[in-house]
Design a protein around this motif. Structure first.
Motif, PDB file in Angstrom:
ATOM      1  N   ASP A   1     -10.692  -0.163   3.874  1.00 37.76           N
ATOM      2  CA  ASP A   1     -10.098   1.040   4.445  1.00 37.76           C
ATOM      3  C   ASP A   1      -9.581   1.956   3.354  1.00 37.76           C
ATOM      4  N   TYR A   2      -8.952   1.383   2.367  1.00 31.75           N
ATOM      5  CA  TYR A   2      -8.398   2.215   1.301  1.00 31.75           C
ATOM      6  C   TYR A   2      -9.513   2.936   0.563  1.00 31.75           C
ATOM      7  N   ALA A   3     -10.577   2.238   0.284  1.00 31.20           N
ATOM      8  CA  ALA A   3     -11.647   2.835  -0.516  1.00 31.20           C
ATOM      9  C   ALA A   3     -12.451   3.865   0.257  1.00 31.20           C
ATOM     10  N   THR A   4     -12.499   3.729   1.551  1.00 30.90           N
ATOM     11  CA  THR A   4     -13.393   4.610   2.309  1.00 30.90           C
ATOM     12  C   THR A   4     -12.680   5.719   3.061  1.00 30.90           C
ATOM     13  N   THR A   5     -11.383   5.643   3.184  1.00 24.56           N
ATOM     14  CA  THR A   5     -10.672   6.727   3.849  1.00 24.56           C
ATOM     15  C   THR A   5     -10.221   7.715   2.779  1.00 24.56           C
ATOM     16  N   LYS A   6     -10.546   8.960   3.000  1.00 24.40           N
ATOM     17  CA  LYS A   6     -10.172   9.940   1.963  1.00 24.40           C
ATOM     18  C   LYS A   6      -9.367  11.063   2.586  1.00 24.40           C
ATOM     19  N   PRO A   7      -8.323  11.514   1.944  1.00 26.62           N
ATOM     20  CA  PRO A   7      -7.779  10.920   0.718  1.00 26.62           C
ATOM     21  C   PRO A   7      -6.802   9.788   1.037  1.00 26.62           C
ATOM     22  N   ALA A   8      -6.659   8.889   0.094  1.00 24.39           N
ATOM     23  CA  ALA A   8      -5.772   7.746   0.303  1.00 24.39           C
ATOM     24  C   ALA A   8      -4.752   7.698  -0.825  1.00 24.39           C
ATOM     25  N   ALA A   9      -3.511   7.427  -0.482  1.00 24.50           N
ATOM     26  CA  ALA A   9      -2.430   7.422  -1.477  1.00 24.50           C
ATOM     27  C   ALA A   9      -1.829   6.040  -1.592  1.00 24.50           C
ATOM     28  N   ILE A  10      -1.431   5.713  -2.809  1.00 20.64           N
ATOM     29  CA  ILE A  10      -0.661   4.495  -3.046  1.00 20.64           C
ATOM     30  C   ILE A  10       0.718   4.914  -3.506  1.00 20.64           C
ATOM     31  N   ILE A  11       1.721   4.447  -2.793  1.00 21.68           N
ATOM     32  CA  ILE A  11       3.099   4.825  -3.125  1.00 21.68           C
ATOM     33  C   ILE A  11       3.832   3.560  -3.542  1.00 21.68           C
ATOM     34  N   THR A  12       4.495   3.595  -4.688  1.00 15.25           N
ATOM     35  CA  THR A  12       5.182   2.392  -5.177  1.00 15.25           C
ATOM     36  C   THR A  12       6.626   2.691  -5.505  1.00 15.25           C
TER      37      THR A  12
ATOM     38  N   ILE B   1     -10.539   4.006  -9.656  1.00 14.73           N
ATOM     39  CA  ILE B   1     -11.936   3.687  -9.391  1.00 14.73           C
ATOM     40  C   ILE B   1     -12.375   4.090  -7.992  1.00 14.73           C
ATOM     41  N   THR B   2     -11.428   4.371  -7.123  1.00 12.41           N
ATOM     42  CA  THR B   2     -11.794   4.858  -5.795  1.00 12.41           C
ATOM     43  C   THR B   2     -11.747   6.375  -5.747  1.00 12.41           C
ATOM     44  N   GLY B   3     -11.526   7.014  -6.885  1.00  7.84           N
ATOM     45  CA  GLY B   3     -11.543   8.475  -6.915  1.00  7.84           C
ATOM     46  C   GLY B   3     -10.352   9.097  -6.223  1.00  7.84           C
ATOM     47  N   ASN B   4      -9.242   8.346  -6.109  1.00  6.99           N
ATOM     48  CA  ASN B   4      -8.066   8.877  -5.424  1.00  6.99           C
ATOM     49  C   ASN B   4      -7.051   9.477  -6.385  1.00  6.99           C
ATOM     50  N   LEU B   5      -7.426   9.581  -7.643  1.00 14.04           N
ATOM     51  CA  LEU B   5      -6.490  10.121  -8.619  1.00 14.04           C
ATOM     52  C   LEU B   5      -6.773  11.597  -8.829  1.00 14.04           C
ATOM     53  N   GLY B   6      -5.730  12.398  -8.851  1.00 17.33           N
ATOM     54  CA  GLY B   6      -5.933  13.806  -9.115  1.00 17.33           C
ATOM     55  C   GLY B   6      -6.508  14.581  -7.938  1.00 17.33           C
ATOM     56  N   VAL B   7      -6.232  14.098  -6.736  1.00 20.99           N
ATOM     57  CA  VAL B   7      -6.642  14.839  -5.546  1.00 20.99           C
ATOM     58  C   VAL B   7      -5.452  14.979  -4.613  1.00 20.99           C
ATOM     59  N   PRO B   8      -5.408  16.074  -3.857  1.00 21.39           N
ATOM     60  CA  PRO B   8      -4.303  16.214  -2.913  1.00 21.39           C
ATOM     61  C   PRO B   8      -4.376  15.101  -1.866  1.00 21.39           C
ATOM     62  N   GLY B   9      -3.274  14.550  -1.535  1.00 19.87           N
ATOM     63  CA  GLY B   9      -3.250  13.488  -0.537  1.00 19.87           C
ATOM     64  C   GLY B   9      -3.561  12.117  -1.100  1.00 19.87           C
ATOM     65  N   GLY B  10      -3.856  12.060  -2.386  1.00 18.79           N
ATOM     66  CA  GLY B  10      -4.158  10.771  -3.002  1.00 18.79           C
ATOM     67  C   GLY B  10      -3.078  10.419  -3.990  1.00 18.79           C
ATOM     68  N   GLY B  11      -3.516   9.746  -5.058  1.00 18.24           N
ATOM     69  CA  GLY B  11      -2.584   9.548  -6.153  1.00 18.24           C
ATOM     70  C   GLY B  11      -1.966   8.183  -6.235  1.00 18.24           C
ATOM     71  N   HIS B  12      -1.369   7.963  -7.380  1.00 15.49           N
ATOM     72  CA  HIS B  12      -0.535   6.795  -7.643  1.00 15.49           C
ATOM     73  C   HIS B  12       0.875   7.342  -7.684  1.00 15.49           C
ATOM     74  N   VAL B  13       1.520   7.258  -6.542  1.00 18.62           N
ATOM     75  CA  VAL B  13       2.781   7.965  -6.355  1.00 18.62           C
ATOM     76  C   VAL B  13       3.930   7.041  -6.750  1.00 18.62           C
ATOM     77  N   ALA B  14       4.237   7.060  -8.037  1.00 22.21           N
ATOM     78  CA  ALA B  14       5.310   6.197  -8.526  1.00 22.21           C
ATOM     79  C   ALA B  14       6.627   6.912  -8.277  1.00 22.21           C
ATOM     80  N   MET B  15       7.350   6.458  -7.283  1.00 25.58           N
ATOM     81  CA  MET B  15       8.569   7.175  -6.911  1.00 25.58           C
ATOM     82  C   MET B  15       9.664   7.004  -7.950  1.00 25.58           C
ATOM     83  N   HIS B  16      10.598   7.907  -7.941  1.00 26.76           N
ATOM     84  CA  HIS B  16      11.727   7.890  -8.864  1.00 26.76           C
ATOM     85  C   HIS B  16      11.270   8.066 -10.302  1.00 26.76           C
TER      86      HIS B  16
END
Lengths: 887, 230, 232
Positions: free
Chosen positions: A386-397, A420-435
């Motif tokens: 699901d993460y790899a195929t739904t676009k855009p997908a975000a990871i929040i940590t 590797i799933t192409g979720n970096l640098g796109v709106p709605g995606g990202g590696h959202v490291a909070m704080h």
């Protein structure tokens, strides 16, 4: 001479001396003198005054109940109290950074409402007539501002430690003594300037951290650090290592540059170890509203079910500390099932092949991950797909990932997944490291002074403790601390031991007499958010300029003011540098006129990252639009590429919501000689650095590797591979708080943990936020917030409760190798059967908890041990071993 | 008696921030050891239903209030107004707490305040009737403090008929919490079926939610009993 | 006779500085709540404080138990053996000065006792004492000072209703106005001192400050009687 005789002697010697010492504090301007002399003028005035008030309030026989002011902290219009001004200040408890419309009457804050024009707060009230705030904002700050326990004058210790024996002294005295001590340590101690350490807090303005660093660098100490190592810096550090720049990569609210709502348009959100609902209620509410609109799917990965999971589609009850395994399992599935974004990987990733080989060779499959995390392989595969195929997908940590020894390594693996799933640098995606959105404050370069060549301690405040107790790599002699060492650092017993060291001077910036006050030598009283102009940042790098709502209480000073004034005293007492060194590198106008400070200093020195964020712009655009870093000035090439419709209302740069965009607006920010057309990833290779030989060598030098092996806390229940600290200090490749860099232990990864601990302590202990009403120990000094979370509970599964024969409310004892505590049980179905959760931030000096009929609880850190992530300094707070018994 | 006013409570929108609890305390000068409203979390129960539901609870201003029926004071110390709002008359109250025990929703508490006769009086949600006449555009508006404060509009307040009509238009179901026939006025919406999965189980086996209804759960102060730390 | 001084002498001392006896007592009690200085320690050490207050209360017909008022004497503070063979007056005074300071600061830090009216007037429910500064009493006092042209030290700008300021203001009223005129102030702004006394007892074992609290309470009771104010 005997006592009685002495007294008699004293008395006899005073025959008729009736004059009585009396200092008059009331000075009448009418007379202009100090004495209460008789004066018709004064008598008339007093007569008028008393008549006026008598008519208003009191008649003969007046009783207490007729008193107009009982329980009056917040006023209603029919009470006749209407604000004479409304100030746009804001909250700095959590990085949702809400705006507060503070109603002020006669210089006193009487009420607080949210700002309905802030998109994040716009769903408050009915029909947007009143912006939303959470419980903390609504009352928390006023209850701290006028709190009777507030320390309002500088205090100096007069009794032995540990005790609360202090006397108020003048700022002049405190500054003089501290400056003298600083000079003394630098010039006469074996360690020199590096024996002084300092740490900032996130509780205050953005301009709070940087001045400490400037002062310490000017002084010559590399041991300046900040709260990020207790907070969540591992995410940003991981990004820095492999992407070139670290921060929360995606943002909230409408983004004109991409024409999207960024995270609000995400279709698939994985919350990795984030109790967002209780940590950042308002931005969470905004995400919830967007979720409804875009029909996003939410996955919550957390050993406990928290309020964040209220609207989640899937709860992943992972075993504490095993997130890295889960992510590897997902990676394995995605890489081996052709679910990667090949275009992105080919163009922007260095080391994909090595990663794939590594993951396969190690056998980090979903089946393997299932054995470690406790989550069935099929679930892991489904989530990965699901993460790899739904676009855009975000990871929040957040802390669920970062409060572990493998923090940066785990974050890196998450970034691999994002990339590797192409979720970096796109709106709605990202590696959202909070704080990790510290925009920081840019000062002009320091003129003159020492170059720091010695390395600082490992960059986290627990190491202050270890350095003092172990004397390695060297000892500390003075600590400036913002925060509360005896509640927030691990292994409280060790903290107390360090602070009892007679060679250590502890200077505490504080609002209240907290647990560490018992060990402080000096207390510097600081201010709450309403008492000074300040700039706060939201999770997504948005900055806001808040105006002062009320005058500072008592003699409190903001941290910026303290460092600037202390520099003035160094100018007088430091014989090794000319006075101009200290006075020339600071300007009192910086704290006296914050608008000037941000307009003329911060923005002018902000460069590409924050050069466009002047105070004026921040004030004029808010609240509908908030500037986000990076926000360059308009003459920067990266700004010139923006179209008219992408600019902010004032025709200038709006700030970028999405980091690592494949767009000149981002890339040109990082143009340099090697990359004149800019870089998408601001490192040496302009790619996501998963693996290069060079990078691997650099990491191996300290015992890590470019491709991290799976490991976790030394105290995991399953005895999983862990980390061992060797007897050698090396320079950190990832953290450097001064020109000297920082030391960390060299480590060995993959060792087997000590099996004996598990036998004695068979239950997994995890820690975290008590509830929405809590942020830091400071919120425990508000009565209403303390009521929302009165007791330091022990949360456990019904099955464990049954085994222990306890029910909710019964007292249990939780014990580790370090110590023990007791607390009431909270039976909760949403937790692992073999795990207990004990919340943090409580402390045994929290008087307010006693005042409301509860008790002041020992901090959970009497139980925790100091294991740290050598790449970030973060502590292993969330995976330790304990045993639980009924009391 | 025409029930004019009601709350509309949509737990789907609740983020469990408890601003409502605090806002009420400020507006109505409620002390630190009790509260007039509450947000209770029902669930999870991994065996039956893995989801959690937040439910805002306050006084239901019932059609047939149990508190009034139970009050032993002559001419009653609680009255139901023309507009249906149930209000305590402090000067008549003698603090015997019969109403406190009678209310199925736990809406009343004995407060530390004393009336002019020296009795402790009971206290409960008043629908903030003192705000009704205020200017709707003034700070704080003219609706109950909790409603005005909620950051995600989980609460609404207004004319009961209008709210019911809106509920019908939006096609939502209403939860029946009237197990004792008191005729509670508040409209609590049933959350729509949520496909909430626990990844521990086979990923195909998701649960659809049916409201785990236990009347005992719907009490102000239940959060203290379920989760002693609040 | 009071300790070797005739009562007339004491009275003479009074009238040198005060028009009214109440004004004198208010001023002295105000002094007791201020941070002790060396001169104050001298007044305590020499027994002047005790004598003046005792005499004042006597002349106002305000009954105070002798045991209570004796707590204002310096001998309570001189605890422990004296150092050295001979102690001069200065050392004795300094000794008492240090003891006073210790007792004062231990009492008022870590801020469990905050002798500010606003703190005692907000939200009182049995054990549940929530206290905030800058309550209505503070705002009202600020207005009073403003109207009367009175300035208070900057350091107390947030606590204009601190007890020593209130007592000093009361003294000012005594000295300048008729008795009835101050009834409103006394009944409105000095009715919380019993609760302060209870807290002082709770958080300190200092005989001196307990005595100060007790004497203040008794004096204010007497004031209320004289001004015909009923309480509760």
């Amino acid at each position: 001479m005997k006592r009685d005789e002495a007294i008699a002697c004293v008395e006899r010697s005073e025959k008729l001396k009736i004059t009585f010492s009396r200092r008059s504090f009331l000075k009448t301007t009418a007379i202009g003198g100090g004495a209460l002399l008789l004066s018709d003028n004064l008598a008339d005035k007093l007569g008028l005054v008393e008549n006026a008030f008598a008519m208003h309030n009191w008649k003969e026989g007046t009783t207490f109940e007729q008193f107009p002011f009982t329980e009056r902290l917040v006023w209603r219009p029919e009470d006749g109290l209407v604000a004479d001004k409304v100030v746009r200040s804001g909250c700095s408890f959590c990085p949702s950074a809400c705006w507060h419309m503070v109603h002020v009457k006669d210089g006193r804050a009487i009420n607080v409402y949210g700002d309905p024009d802030n998109p994040i707060q716009a769903a408050g009230g009915v029909e947007g007539k009143q912006g939303g705030v959470c419980a903390k904002g609504r009352i928390g700050i006023i209850q701290l501002l006028y709190n009777k326990y507030r320390i309002t004058r500088p205090m100096k210790r007069v009794g032995p430690k540990p005790s609360m024996k202090f006397e108020p002294v003048s700022w002049d005295q405190v500054f003089t003594e501290i400056a003298q001590k600083l000079v003394d340590i630098r010039d006469n101690s074996p360690e020199g300037a590096k024996a002084v350490a300092a740490k900032t807090t996130d509780r205050v303005s953005r301009d709070n951290g940087a001045p400490q660093f400037r002062f310490m660098h000017m002084y010559g100490s590399p041991n300046t650090t900040h709260e990020g190592y207790i907070c969540n810096d591992a995410g940003g550090i991981a990004q820095g290592l492999i992407l070139g720049k670290g921060s929360q990569t995606n943002g909230f609210s409408y983004d004109p540059v991409t024409g999207t709502y960024d995270l609000g348009d995400s279709k698939y959100v994985m919350w990795f170890g984030v109790n967002d609902a209780e940590s950042h209620p308002l931005t969470h509410a905004w995400m919830r509203r967007r979720k409804e609109i875009v029909k996003a799917k939410w996955i919550v990965v957390d050993p406990r079910m928290t309020a964040t999971a209220l609207s989640a589609e899937v709860w992943v009850p992972i075993k504490p500390g095993t997130d890295m395994a889960l992510v590897y399992g997902m990676l394995h599935y995605i890489m081996n099932n052709n679910l990667i974004d090949s275009d992105f990987v080919d163009k922007w990733v260095a080391g994909y092949d090595e990663l794939k080989k590594f993951v396969n060779a190690k056998g980090y499959s979903p089946e393997w991950a299932a054995g470690i995390t406790g989550i069935p392989a099929k679930s892991i595969q489904q989530i990965a797909k699901d993460y790899a195929t739904t676009k855009p997908a975000a990871i929040i940590t957040n802390a669920g990932i970062n409060h572990h020894v493998n923090a940066v390594d785990c974050e890196r693996v998450l970034i691999f997944l994002t990339a590797i799933t192409g979720n970096l640098g796109v709106p709605g995606g990202g590696h959202v490291a909070m704080h990790n959105s510290g925009v920081g404050v840019s000062f002009p370069p320091i003129k003159g002074g020492p170059t720091i060549t010695e390395a600082g301690l490992p960059p986290q405040p627990d190491f202050f403790v270890r350095a003092i107790n172990e004397g390695k790599p060297y000892k500390l002699r003075m600590i400036f601390y913002q925060g509360n060492m005896t509640t927030q650092n691990s292994n409280t017993a060790m903290v107390k031991k360090a602070l009892m060291n007679p060679d250590v001077t502890y200077v505490s910036f504080n609002l209240f007499p907290q647990e560490d006050t018992e060990y402080a030598d000096y207390i510097l009283p600081t201010q709450t958010f309403y008492e000074f102009d300040h700039v706060h940042r939201r999770l997504d790098r948005a900055l806001m300029f808040r105006e002062r709502a009320v005058d500072p209480i008592g003699e409190t000073k903001s941290e910026l003011q303290v460092w600037i004034e202390l520099a003035g005293y160094m100018a007088k007492l430091d014989k090794k540098n000319p006075p101009e060194y200290w006075t020339g590198n600071w300007d009192p106008r910086w704290w006296q006129d914050k608008r000037y400070f941000w307009n003329e200093i911060c923005a002018k020195n902000g460069g590409a990252w924050s050069g466009g964020m002047t105070a004026d712009r921040m004030i004029n655009l808010a609240p509908k639009h908030m500037l986000k870093a990076p926000c360059p000035p308009m003459d920067h090439p990266a700004a010139k590429v923006l179209r008219r419709d992408q600019l902010a209302e004032d025709g200038q740069h709006p700030g970028l919501s999405v980091m690592f965009l494949d767009d000149p607006a981002w890339k040109l920010l990082w143009a340099n000689e090697k990359f004149p057309n800019g870089r998408r990833f601001p490192n040496d290779i302009d790619k996501v650095l998963i693996y290069t030989k060079e990078f691997d060598d650099k990491m191996k030098a300290i015992g890590h590797s470019a491709l991290p092996e799976f490991y976790t806390s030394p105290e995991s229940m399953a005895g999983l591979p862990t980390i061992k600290y060797l007897n050698e200090f090396v320079k950190s490749p990832s953290v450097s708080n001064s020109a000297g860099g920082n030391l960390v232990h060299k480590v060995e990864i993959g060792v087997k943990p000590d099996p004996e601990i598990r036998k004695k302590y068979p239950i997994q202990l995890t820690t975290g936020r008590p509830g929405v009403g809590v942020f830091h120990t400071i919120s425990h000094w508000s009565w209403s917030l303390s009521q929302l979370c009165r007791d330091r509970y022990v949360q456990m599964h019904p099955k464990m409760a049954a085994k222990l024969k306890v029910k909710s409310g019964d007292m249990v004892k939780v014990e580790t190798q370090r110590g023990s505590l007791t607390g009431p049980v909270m039976v909760w179905d949403g937790i692992q059967e073999d795990t207990v959760f004990v919340p943090h931030t409580f402390g045994n000096r929290q008087k307010v908890h006693e005042d409301i009929g509860g008790k002041a609880w020992d901090t959970v850190n009497v139980l925790t041990e100091h294991y740290y992530d050598t790449l970030s300094g973060q502590n292993e707070y969330k995976c330790q071993l304990c045993k639980v018994s009924k009391v | 008696m025409a029930q004019k006013y009601a709350f509309l409570i949509d737990g789907e929108r609740c983020i469990f921030c408890r601003a409502c609890v605090v806002a009420c305390k400020l507006e109505n000068h409620v002390g630190s050891q009790w509260q007039r409203n509450d947000v209770i979390l029902i669930g999870p129960d991994q065996g039956k239903n893995p989801a959690m539901y937040p439910v805002f609870m306050n006084c239901q201003h019932c059609e047939r209030p149990a508190c009034i029926a139970a009050c032993p004071v002559e001419n009653k110390a609680i009255e139901k107004r023309e507009d249906g709002v149930v209000i305590i008359i402090p000067d008549k109250c003698v603090g015997d707490e019969m109403c406190v025990y009678a209310c199925a929703y736990g809406a009343l508490r004995l407060s530390p305040h004393k009336n002019k006769h020296g009795y402790h009086v009971v206290d409960k949600c008043t629908y903030c009737v003192h705000k009704l006449d205020r200017d709707p555009d003034a700070p704080g508006g003219n609706r109950p403090a909790c409603v005005m404060t909620c950051p995600n509009r989980a609460l609404d307040f207004g004319l009961r008929d209008e709210l019911l009509a809106r509920v019908k238009r939006e096609g939502r179901d209403i939860l029946d919490i009237d197990k004792f026939g008191m005729g509670p006025s508040n409209i609590i919406l049933k959350p729509r079926p949520v496909r909430m999965a626990n990844a521990l189980h086979d990923s195909d086996a998701t649960y659809s939610s049916e409201w785990p209804f236990d009347i005992k759960a719907f009490r102000v102060g239940a959060s203290e009993e379920l989760n002693p730390a609040g | 006779m009071v300790n070797g001084k005739k009562s007339e002498d004491v009275a003479a001392g009074f009238s040198l500085h005060y028009k009214s006896k109440e004004g004198a007592v208010y001023a002295m009690l105000s002094e007791c709540f201020k941070e002790p200085c060396v001169e104050f320690a001298e007044d305590v050490a020499t027994g002047r404080l005790y004598e003046l207050i005792a005499e004042g209360l006597k002349r106002l017909d305000i009954p105070v138990l002798p045991d209570v008022i004796k707590g204002l004497r310096g001998d309570n503070l001189m605890m422990g053996p004296m150092e050295g063979p001979v102690i001069g007056k200065d050392e004795a005074i300094l000794n008492i000065y240090h003891r006073l300071r210790e007792a004062y600061y231990s009492l008022f830090f870590p801020l469990y006792v905050v002798p500010v009216e606003s703190v005692y007037k907000a939200w009182k429910e049995g054990k549940d004492e929530k206290g905030y500064i800058m309550g209505d009493p503070a705002i009202e006092m600020k207005k009073r000072y403003g109207m009367a042209g009175i300035e208070i030290p900057e350091i107390y700008k947030d606590t204009p209703d601190h007890i020593f300021l209130l007592l000093e203001y009361a003294s000012l009223l005594c000295e300048n106005l008729e008795e009835e005129s101050r009834a409103g102030f006394v009944s409105g702004h000095l009715d919380w001192v019993e609760d302060l006394r209870n807290d002082i007892y709770k958080y300190s074992e200092s005989h001196f400050y307990r005595a100060v609290a007790d004497v203040t309470v008794s004096f204010l009771k007497g004031e209320r009687t004289n001004l015909l104010i009923q309480r509760r």
